[in-house]
Write an enzyme that holds these catalytic residues in place. Sequence first.
Site, PDB file in Angstrom:
ATOM      1  N   HIS A 239      -1.126  -1.382  -4.347  1.00 11.72           N
ATOM      2  CA  HIS A 239      -2.408  -1.064  -3.705  1.00 11.72           C
ATOM      3  C   HIS A 239      -2.538   0.448  -3.545  1.00 11.72           C
ATOM      4  O   HIS A 239      -1.692   1.101  -2.929  1.00 11.72           O
ATOM      5  CB  HIS A 239      -2.433  -1.752  -2.339  1.00 11.72           C
ATOM      6  CG  HIS A 239      -3.733  -1.677  -1.615  1.00 11.72           C
ATOM      7  ND1 HIS A 239      -4.790  -2.534  -1.877  1.00 11.72           N
ATOM      8  CD2 HIS A 239      -4.161  -0.863  -0.616  1.00 11.72           C
ATOM      9  CE1 HIS A 239      -5.800  -2.253  -1.056  1.00 11.72           C
ATOM     10  NE2 HIS A 239      -5.450  -1.236  -0.289  1.00 11.72           N
TER      11      HIS A 239
ATOM     12  N   MET B  15     -12.218   3.748  -0.760  1.00  9.72           N
ATOM     13  CA  MET B  15     -12.925   3.986   0.508  1.00  9.72           C
ATOM     14  C   MET B  15     -13.689   5.289   0.308  1.00  9.72           C
ATOM     15  O   MET B  15     -13.291   6.356   0.796  1.00  9.72           O
ATOM     16  CB  MET B  15     -11.915   4.074   1.657  1.00  9.72           C
ATOM     17  CG  MET B  15     -11.346   2.716   2.033  1.00  9.72           C
ATOM     18  SD  MET B  15      -9.811   2.856   2.963  1.00  9.72           S
ATOM     19  CE  MET B  15      -8.662   2.974   1.605  1.00  9.72           C
TER      20      MET B  15
ATOM     21  N   SER C 247       0.849  -1.197   0.000  1.00 11.85           N
ATOM     22  CA  SER C 247       0.000   0.000   0.000  1.00 11.85           C
ATOM     23  C   SER C 247       0.876   1.235   0.000  1.00 11.85           C
ATOM     24  O   SER C 247       1.580   1.511   0.984  1.00 11.85           O
ATOM     25  CB  SER C 247      -0.888   0.006   1.244  1.00 11.85           C
ATOM     26  OG  SER C 247      -1.424   1.309   1.418  1.00 11.85           O
TER      27      SER C 247
ATOM     28  N   HIS D 271      -8.309   0.448  -4.135  1.00 11.52           N
ATOM     29  CA  HIS D 271      -9.218   0.243  -2.999  1.00 11.52           C
ATOM     30  C   HIS D 271      -9.941   1.566  -2.746  1.00 11.52           C
ATOM     31  O   HIS D 271      -9.354   2.508  -2.219  1.00 11.52           O
ATOM     32  CB  HIS D 271      -8.377  -0.188  -1.783  1.00 11.52           C
ATOM     33  CG  HIS D 271      -9.154  -0.368  -0.527  1.00 11.52           C
ATOM     34  ND1 HIS D 271      -8.553  -0.507   0.708  1.00 11.52           N
ATOM     35  CD2 HIS D 271     -10.490  -0.448  -0.293  1.00 11.52           C
ATOM     36  CE1 HIS D 271      -9.477  -0.664   1.642  1.00 11.52           C
ATOM     37  NE2 HIS D 271     -10.660  -0.620   1.064  1.00 11.52           N
TER      38      HIS D 271
ATOM     39  N   MET E 216     -11.155  -6.144   5.695  1.00 10.72           N
ATOM     40  CA  MET E 216     -10.344  -5.133   6.394  1.00 10.72           C
ATOM     41  C   MET E 216      -9.986  -5.681   7.776  1.00 10.72           C
ATOM     42  O   MET E 216     -10.863  -6.078   8.537  1.00 10.72           O
ATOM     43  CB  MET E 216     -11.125  -3.827   6.562  1.00 10.72           C
ATOM     44  CG  MET E 216     -11.322  -3.002   5.300  1.00 10.72           C
ATOM     45  SD  MET E 216      -9.796  -2.528   4.453  1.00 10.72           S
ATOM     46  CE  MET E 216      -8.921  -1.607   5.718  1.00 10.72           C
TER      47      MET E 216
ATOM     48  N   MET F  26      -9.277   7.660  -0.539  1.00 15.77           N
ATOM     49  CA  MET F  26     -10.161   8.027   0.576  1.00 15.77           C
ATOM     50  C   MET F  26     -10.725   9.417   0.308  1.00 15.77           C
ATOM     51  O   MET F  26      -9.974  10.331  -0.071  1.00 15.77           O
ATOM     52  CB  MET F  26      -9.366   8.021   1.878  1.00 15.77           C
ATOM     53  CG  MET F  26      -8.781   6.653   2.167  1.00 15.77           C
ATOM     54  SD  MET F  26      -8.169   6.505   3.844  1.00 15.77           S
ATOM     55  CE  MET F  26      -6.434   6.635   3.560  1.00 15.77           C
TER      56      MET F  26
ATOM     57  N   ASP G 275      -6.390  -6.686   4.486  1.00 15.23           N
ATOM     58  CA  ASP G 275      -5.756  -5.364   4.448  1.00 15.23           C
ATOM     59  C   ASP G 275      -5.757  -4.735   5.833  1.00 15.23           C
ATOM     60  O   ASP G 275      -6.817  -4.479   6.400  1.00 15.23           O
ATOM     61  CB  ASP G 275      -6.552  -4.495   3.451  1.00 15.23           C
ATOM     62  CG  ASP G 275      -5.970  -3.097   3.267  1.00 15.23           C
ATOM     63  OD1 ASP G 275      -4.917  -2.801   3.837  1.00 15.23           O
ATOM     64  OD2 ASP G 275      -6.602  -2.317   2.531  1.00 15.23           O
TER      65      ASP G 275
ATOM     66  N   ASP H 128      -4.922   3.366  -2.043  1.00  9.57           N
ATOM     67  CA  ASP H 128      -6.011   3.633  -1.105  1.00  9.57           C
ATOM     68  C   ASP H 128      -6.627   4.994  -1.402  1.00  9.57           C
ATOM     69  O   ASP H 128      -6.071   6.027  -1.029  1.00  9.57           O
ATOM     70  CB  ASP H 128      -5.473   3.628   0.327  1.00  9.57           C
ATOM     71  CG  ASP H 128      -5.155   2.231   0.812  1.00  9.57           C
ATOM     72  OD1 ASP H 128      -6.064   1.380   0.775  1.00  9.57           O
ATOM     73  OD2 ASP H 128      -4.007   1.994   1.234  1.00  9.57           O
TER      74      ASP H 128
HETATM   75  C1  DX5 Z   1      -6.245   1.471   5.550  1.00 11.13           C
HETATM   76  C2  DX5 Z   1      -5.794   1.104   4.155  1.00 11.13           C
HETATM   77  C3  DX5 Z   1      -4.685   0.122   4.138  1.00 11.13           C
HETATM   78  C4  DX5 Z   1      -3.391   0.587   4.790  1.00 11.13           C
HETATM   79  C5  DX5 Z   1      -2.523  -0.607   5.063  1.00 11.13           C
HETATM   80  O1  DX5 Z   1      -7.291   2.367   5.446  1.00 11.13           O
HETATM   81  O2  DX5 Z   1      -6.887   0.529   3.428  1.00 11.13           O
HETATM   82  O3  DX5 Z   1      -4.430  -0.309   2.811  1.00 11.13           O
HETATM   83  O4  DX5 Z   1      -2.709   1.527   4.025  1.00 11.13           O
HETATM   84  O5  DX5 Z   1      -1.400  -0.203   5.796  1.00 11.13           O
HETATM   85  P1  DX5 Z   1      -0.796  -1.088   6.985  1.00 11.13           P
HETATM   86  O6  DX5 Z   1      -0.319  -2.373   6.381  1.00 11.13           O
HETATM   87  O7  DX5 Z   1       0.300  -0.229   7.514  1.00 11.13           O
HETATM   88  O8  DX5 Z   1      -1.900  -1.322   7.980  1.00 11.13           O
HETATM   89 ZN    ZN Z   2      -6.381  -0.501   1.464  1.00 11.89          ZN
END
Ligand code: DX5
Ligand code: ZN
Length: 219
Positions: free
Chosen positions: A31, A66, A6, A64, A135, A35, A171, A33
């Site tokens: 990956h 969110m 990520s 991903h 998650m 948001m 994740d 993320d």
């Molecule tokens: C959390 C994200 C994850 C995060 C994972 O909201 O969806 O992908 O970046 O990071 P680690 O492995 O540090 O928990």
């Molecule tokens: Zn993620």
Amino acid sequence: MRVSPSVLAADLIDLRRSLQSMDPSIVDLIHLDVMDGHYVPQLSFGEAYARAVKSATSIPLDVHLMVAAPERECPKYFDLHPAYLTFHAEATHFGVRLAQSIREQGIGAGVSLNPGTPVERLAPLLDHVDLALVMSVEPGFYGQKFLPQSVERVRQLREMIGRRPVAIQVDGGINTANIAALAQNGASIVVAGAFCFQGDSINSRVQALKEAAAASPGS
Ligand code: DX5
Ligand code: ZN
């Protein structure tokens, strides 16, 4: 076990350097993320940054989302052709149609669940997705502590999936100490942020995760 680092946990202003150091024969996916400040309070990056990442690597993307109203946001990522485009089951009432529209693009459809959402929530979607994302922390930040109940959730989901071709991705808080239990219970892809980007080379961190997963009987 496939590993999807990520980049949220990387140096986002100098990501090209990290991307160029990744060996595509070791790092399976990247990956991203996304948001939006609504579905989760945090704001990260959107399709413009994802496009910049795509132009700097040959490693397939794993997006991903969110975000609230994923049916409005998903199409913005279609032209990136990620390996997987994952939305949250909690964020939409139109999950089946949304998954179908992702698949129609030749993109793997993924659906994700927060730790507090019962895994049964995924049952109606399992015939329409390629990936189910469990998650193992509340979404929002990298570097959080792995929630141990995630192992049992993976096991339940594996049972629900049965013979369908749906990969289980986990994740949040993944490291060499918890990956074996996830592998044993049916996870085939892990996301790792802090673990991959802290310390030495990303390739060796990813290798370490794969070795720890393979060390478990039955993986
Ligand atoms: C959390 C994200 C994850 C995060 C994972 O909201 O969806 O992908 O970046 O990071 P680690 O492995 O540090 O928990
Ligand atoms: Zn993620």
